[in-house]
Design a protein around this motif. Structure first.
Motif, PDB file in Angstrom:
ATOM      1  N   TYR A  89     170.574  -8.334  99.502  1.00 17.21           N
ATOM      2  CA  TYR A  89     170.758  -7.427 100.396  1.00 17.21           C
ATOM      3  C   TYR A  89     169.114  -7.291 101.172  1.00 17.21           C
ATOM      4  O   TYR A  89     169.576  -7.135 102.742  1.00 17.21           O
ATOM      5  N   ILE A  90     167.958  -8.201 100.719  1.00 16.58           N
ATOM      6  CA  ILE A  90     166.848  -7.616 101.863  1.00 16.58           C
ATOM      7  C   ILE A  90     166.545  -9.004 102.705  1.00 16.58           C
ATOM      8  O   ILE A  90     166.450  -8.796 103.766  1.00 16.58           O
ATOM      9  N   LYS A  91     167.427  -9.683 102.155  1.00 16.67           N
ATOM     10  CA  LYS A  91     168.097 -11.086 103.086  1.00 16.67           C
ATOM     11  C   LYS A  91     168.753 -10.880 104.394  1.00 16.67           C
ATOM     12  O   LYS A  91     168.722 -11.280 105.430  1.00 16.67           O
ATOM     13  N   GLU A 137     157.461 -10.623  99.525  1.00 19.07           N
ATOM     14  CA  GLU A 137     156.607 -11.702 100.917  1.00 19.07           C
ATOM     15  C   GLU A 137     157.681 -12.840 101.175  1.00 19.07           C
ATOM     16  O   GLU A 137     157.230 -12.640 102.190  1.00 19.07           O
ATOM     17  N   ASP A 138     158.343 -13.586 100.568  1.00 14.40           N
ATOM     18  CA  ASP A 138     159.055 -14.063 101.213  1.00 14.40           C
ATOM     19  C   ASP A 138     160.154 -14.130 102.220  1.00 14.40           C
ATOM     20  O   ASP A 138     160.981 -14.560 103.233  1.00 14.40           O
ATOM     21  N   TYR A 139     160.710 -12.913 102.091  1.00 13.94           N
ATOM     22  CA  TYR A 139     161.688 -12.062 103.789  1.00 13.94           C
ATOM     23  C   TYR A 139     160.273 -11.168 104.391  1.00 13.94           C
ATOM     24  O   TYR A 139     160.764 -10.727 105.688  1.00 13.94           O
ATOM     25  N   LYS A 140     159.426 -10.646 104.984  1.00 13.76           N
ATOM     26  CA  LYS A 140     158.330  -9.790 105.050  1.00 13.76           C
ATOM     27  C   LYS A 140     158.441  -9.992 106.801  1.00 13.76           C
ATOM     28  O   LYS A 140     159.132 -11.632 107.207  1.00 13.76           O
ATOM     29  N   ILE A 141     158.786  -9.346 107.957  1.00 19.18           N
ATOM     30  CA  ILE A 141     158.657 -10.315 108.874  1.00 19.18           C
ATOM     31  C   ILE A 141     156.915 -10.926 109.160  1.00 19.18           C
ATOM     32  O   ILE A 141     156.422 -10.419 108.950  1.00 19.18           O
ATOM     33  N   ASP A 142     156.641 -11.797 109.620  1.00 23.37           N
ATOM     34  CA  ASP A 142     155.700 -12.589 110.422  1.00 23.37           C
ATOM     35  C   ASP A 142     154.696 -11.330 110.785  1.00 23.37           C
ATOM     36  O   ASP A 142     154.837 -10.395 111.530  1.00 23.37           O
ATOM     37  N   GLU A 143     153.475 -11.484 110.224  1.00 26.95           N
ATOM     38  CA  GLU A 143     152.698  -9.550 110.134  1.00 26.95           C
ATOM     39  C   GLU A 143     151.878 -10.327 111.731  1.00 26.95           C
ATOM     40  O   GLU A 143     152.437  -9.154 112.842  1.00 26.95           O
ATOM     41  N   ASN A 144     152.010 -11.089 112.850  1.00 26.79           N
ATOM     42  CA  ASN A 144     151.577 -11.246 114.243  1.00 26.79           C
ATOM     43  C   ASN A 144     153.090 -10.265 115.304  1.00 26.79           C
ATOM     44  O   ASN A 144     152.483  -9.668 116.091  1.00 26.79           O
ATOM     45  N   LEU A 145     154.180 -10.560 114.357  1.00 22.14           N
ATOM     46  CA  LEU A 145     155.370 -10.363 115.282  1.00 22.14           C
ATOM     47  C   LEU A 145     155.778  -8.533 114.722  1.00 22.14           C
ATOM     48  O   LEU A 145     155.397  -7.737 114.940  1.00 22.14           O
ATOM     49  N   PHE A 146     154.962  -8.085 113.268  1.00 23.99           N
ATOM     50  CA  PHE A 146     155.518  -6.913 113.138  1.00 23.99           C
ATOM     51  C   PHE A 146     154.283  -6.226 113.496  1.00 23.99           C
ATOM     52  O   PHE A 146     154.220  -5.005 113.999  1.00 23.99           O
TER      53      PHE A 146
END
Length: 238
Positions: A89-91, A137-146
């Motif tokens: 679901y998170i994927k 953590e493995d599925y989070k959007i890249d911090e810079n993009l976020f």
């Protein structure tokens, strides 16, 4: 995302959840089959080869466009992950966000679709924050993009040319205040916070009588605007 006290993060996340109970729904399972319900009661819309962000429904094109770009289905998928702990679901939620972010149809504030409207923009970024806070953590959007996406949404919601002097403007202010809490740049955060507070004060004076009644004299309109104002006041405490 801004580094915050753990308790504050929890409070903001609870605020973002709202009054709707976190639950697993069939909408999430349909989304895994590329079949989407943008909002409760809407028809199922199927996109077998990726979401068409310019989709037009036969009978309610404008309404379906707005809720498509709110990314409500992402929130459903995050809730299903929280209830089941199944990564599928998170994927899928991440996949949809990436599709939205990388689509040329959604690049500019002046897109012909409803990607950049006050309601869809505020709701969408709150949903993306909800995803980011509740994902492994493995599925989070890249911090810079976020951060880049967050700043862009704040910029859009703060612009006078896109601000409506009505309940939609109040939605923009509530969304802008919430988003500003997550900005890593303190100067920008304070600027957008101040902008939202000043505009909301003006809107309350404009839309409500001295006795607290909405001047439109519509019970439903009064309820909606009163709820937005109440939520905004809660947010100012964070």
């Amino acid at each position: 995302m801004k580094t915050m006290d753990k308790n504050l993060l929890i409070e903001l996340n609870n605020y973002n959840v709202g009054k709707i109970k976190v639950s697993h729904t069939k909408n999430s399972d349909l989304a895994l089959q590329n079949k989407y319900i943008f909002f409760p009661g809407f028809d199922i819309v199927e996109f077998p080869e990726g979401i068409n962000w310019n989709y037009k429904h036969n009978h309610a094109a404008g309404t379906y466009q707005i809720y498509l770009h709110c990314l409500t289905i992402v929130r459903n998928l995050v809730n299903s992950y929280l209830m089941t702990k199944m990564d599928v679901y998170i994927k899928k939620a991440r996949e949809i966000i990436i599709q939205w972010m990388t689509s040329s149809s959604n690049e500019t504030y002046y897109s012909k679709n409803s990607s950049w409207r006050d309601h869809s923009s505020a709701r969408r970024m709150k949903t993306i924050i909800y995803f980011q806070q509740n994902s492994p953590e493995d599925y989070k959007i890249d911090e810079n993009l976020f951060e880049e996406l967050l700043v862009k949404h704040c910029d859009f919601l703060s612009r006078k040319e896109f601000y409506a002097e009505n309940n939609h403007g109040m939605m923009s202010d509530e969304g802008l205040l919430f988003l500003s809490c997550y900005l890593t740049n303190e100067s920008l955060s304070n600027l957008y916070r101040q902008t939202s507070v000043l505009r909301m004060e003006r809107m309350i004076l404009k839309l409500f009588s001295s006795k607290g009644y909405n001047l439109e004299n519509s019970p439903e309109y009064h309820r909606v605007t009163q709820n937005i104002a109440s939520d905004f006041i809660k947010l100012t405490k964070y």
